[in-house]
Write a protein that holds these residues in place. Structure first.
Motif, PDB file in Angstrom:
ATOM      1  N   VAL A  13       0.806  -1.223   0.000  1.00  0.00           N
ATOM      2  CA  VAL A  13       0.000   0.000   0.000  1.00  0.00           C
ATOM      3  C   VAL A  13       0.844   1.280   0.000  1.00  0.00           C
ATOM      4  O   VAL A  13       0.297   2.371   0.097  1.00  0.00           O
ATOM      5  N   GLN A  14       2.149   1.134  -0.118  1.00  0.00           N
ATOM      6  CA  GLN A  14       3.005   2.319  -0.270  1.00  0.00           C
ATOM      7  C   GLN A  14       3.648   2.258  -1.657  1.00  0.00           C
ATOM      8  O   GLN A  14       3.970   1.189  -2.162  1.00  0.00           O
ATOM      9  N   SER A  39       6.139   3.734   9.099  1.00  0.00           N
ATOM     10  CA  SER A  39       7.490   3.209   8.828  1.00  0.00           C
ATOM     11  C   SER A  39       7.492   1.701   8.601  1.00  0.00           C
ATOM     12  O   SER A  39       8.431   1.163   8.026  1.00  0.00           O
ATOM     13  N   ASN A  40       6.439   1.002   9.023  1.00  0.00           N
ATOM     14  CA  ASN A  40       6.383  -0.453   8.835  1.00  0.00           C
ATOM     15  C   ASN A  40       5.701  -0.855   7.520  1.00  0.00           C
ATOM     16  O   ASN A  40       5.309  -1.998   7.340  1.00  0.00           O
ATOM     17  N   SER A  41       5.512   0.104   6.597  1.00  0.00           N
ATOM     18  CA  SER A  41       4.913  -0.096   5.265  1.00  0.00           C
ATOM     19  C   SER A  41       3.389  -0.127   5.264  1.00  0.00           C
ATOM     20  O   SER A  41       2.788  -0.348   4.222  1.00  0.00           O
ATOM     21  N   ASP A  42       2.754   0.083   6.414  1.00  0.00           N
ATOM     22  CA  ASP A  42       1.296   0.196   6.455  1.00  0.00           C
ATOM     23  C   ASP A  42       0.899   1.632   6.129  1.00  0.00           C
ATOM     24  O   ASP A  42       1.739   2.543   6.114  1.00  0.00           O
ATOM     25  N   VAL A  43      -0.389   1.830   5.885  1.00  0.00           N
ATOM     26  CA  VAL A  43      -0.957   3.168   5.734  1.00  0.00           C
ATOM     27  C   VAL A  43      -1.926   3.370   6.895  1.00  0.00           C
ATOM     28  O   VAL A  43      -2.704   2.469   7.233  1.00  0.00           O
ATOM     29  N   TYR A  44      -1.864   4.560   7.511  1.00  0.00           N
ATOM     30  CA  TYR A  44      -2.719   4.890   8.659  1.00  0.00           C
ATOM     31  C   TYR A  44      -3.648   6.041   8.280  1.00  0.00           C
ATOM     32  O   TYR A  44      -3.218   7.030   7.673  1.00  0.00           O
ATOM     33  N   ILE A  45      -4.911   5.882   8.630  1.00  0.00           N
ATOM     34  CA  ILE A  45      -5.938   6.865   8.294  1.00  0.00           C
ATOM     35  C   ILE A  45      -6.725   7.204   9.554  1.00  0.00           C
ATOM     36  O   ILE A  45      -7.071   6.314  10.329  1.00  0.00           O
ATOM     37  N   GLU A  87      -6.467  15.501   4.657  1.00  0.00           N
ATOM     38  CA  GLU A  87      -5.103  15.843   4.234  1.00  0.00           C
ATOM     39  C   GLU A  87      -4.205  14.614   4.112  1.00  0.00           C
ATOM     40  O   GLU A  87      -4.471  13.588   4.745  1.00  0.00           O
ATOM     41  N   ILE A  88      -3.148  14.767   3.338  1.00  0.00           N
ATOM     42  CA  ILE A  88      -2.077  13.777   3.278  1.00  0.00           C
ATOM     43  C   ILE A  88      -0.962  14.288   4.167  1.00  0.00           C
ATOM     44  O   ILE A  88      -0.465  15.398   3.964  1.00  0.00           O
ATOM     45  N   LEU A  89      -0.592  13.509   5.169  1.00  0.00           N
ATOM     46  CA  LEU A  89       0.535  13.883   6.045  1.00  0.00           C
ATOM     47  C   LEU A  89       1.794  13.165   5.572  1.00  0.00           C
ATOM     48  O   LEU A  89       1.744  12.029   5.123  1.00  0.00           O
ATOM     49  N   HIS A  90       2.928  13.872   5.690  1.00  0.00           N
ATOM     50  CA  HIS A  90       4.202  13.297   5.233  1.00  0.00           C
ATOM     51  C   HIS A  90       5.093  12.973   6.422  1.00  0.00           C
ATOM     52  O   HIS A  90       4.953  13.485   7.476  1.00  0.00           O
TER      53      HIS A  90
END
Length: 90
Positions: A13-14, A39-45, A87-90
């Motif tokens: 998902v990244q 950082s573990n390659s997951d996406v958080y929403i 928003e998209i956070l970086h």
């Protein structure tokens, strides 16, 4: 009634436009909050909207954009934070 969900998406998902696609879908559904890579390659929403809006987002998250390969979507209800936009956070 406004609800707040914390959502974690696992899988490939990244690097597949997942965050931007999530932002587009959330805005289409009228949902506020944010999406970010972990950082573990997951996406958080974190998402806020009605129960129906959030269920639609969860269903979409299980599929994601074209090149994503979602293994799991984990979500839990949490306290409303009254976000104004998505928003998209970086």
């Amino acid at each position: 009634m406004l609800k707040h969900y914390n959502i974690t998406v696992k899988g490939k998902v990244q690097g597949v436009w997942y965050r931007k696609s999530t932002q587009d879908k959330a805005r289409e559904l009228g949902i506020t909050g944010f999406v970010k890579n972990l950082s573990n390659s997951d996406v958080y929403i974190e998402a806020e909207g009605s129960q129906n809006q959030l269920q639609s987002l969860i269903k979409w998250c299980a599929i994601g954009p074209e090149f994503a390969n979602v293994d799991d979507v984990i979500f839990e209800e949490s306290q409303v934070k009254a976000y104004q936009d998505f928003e998209i956070l970086h």
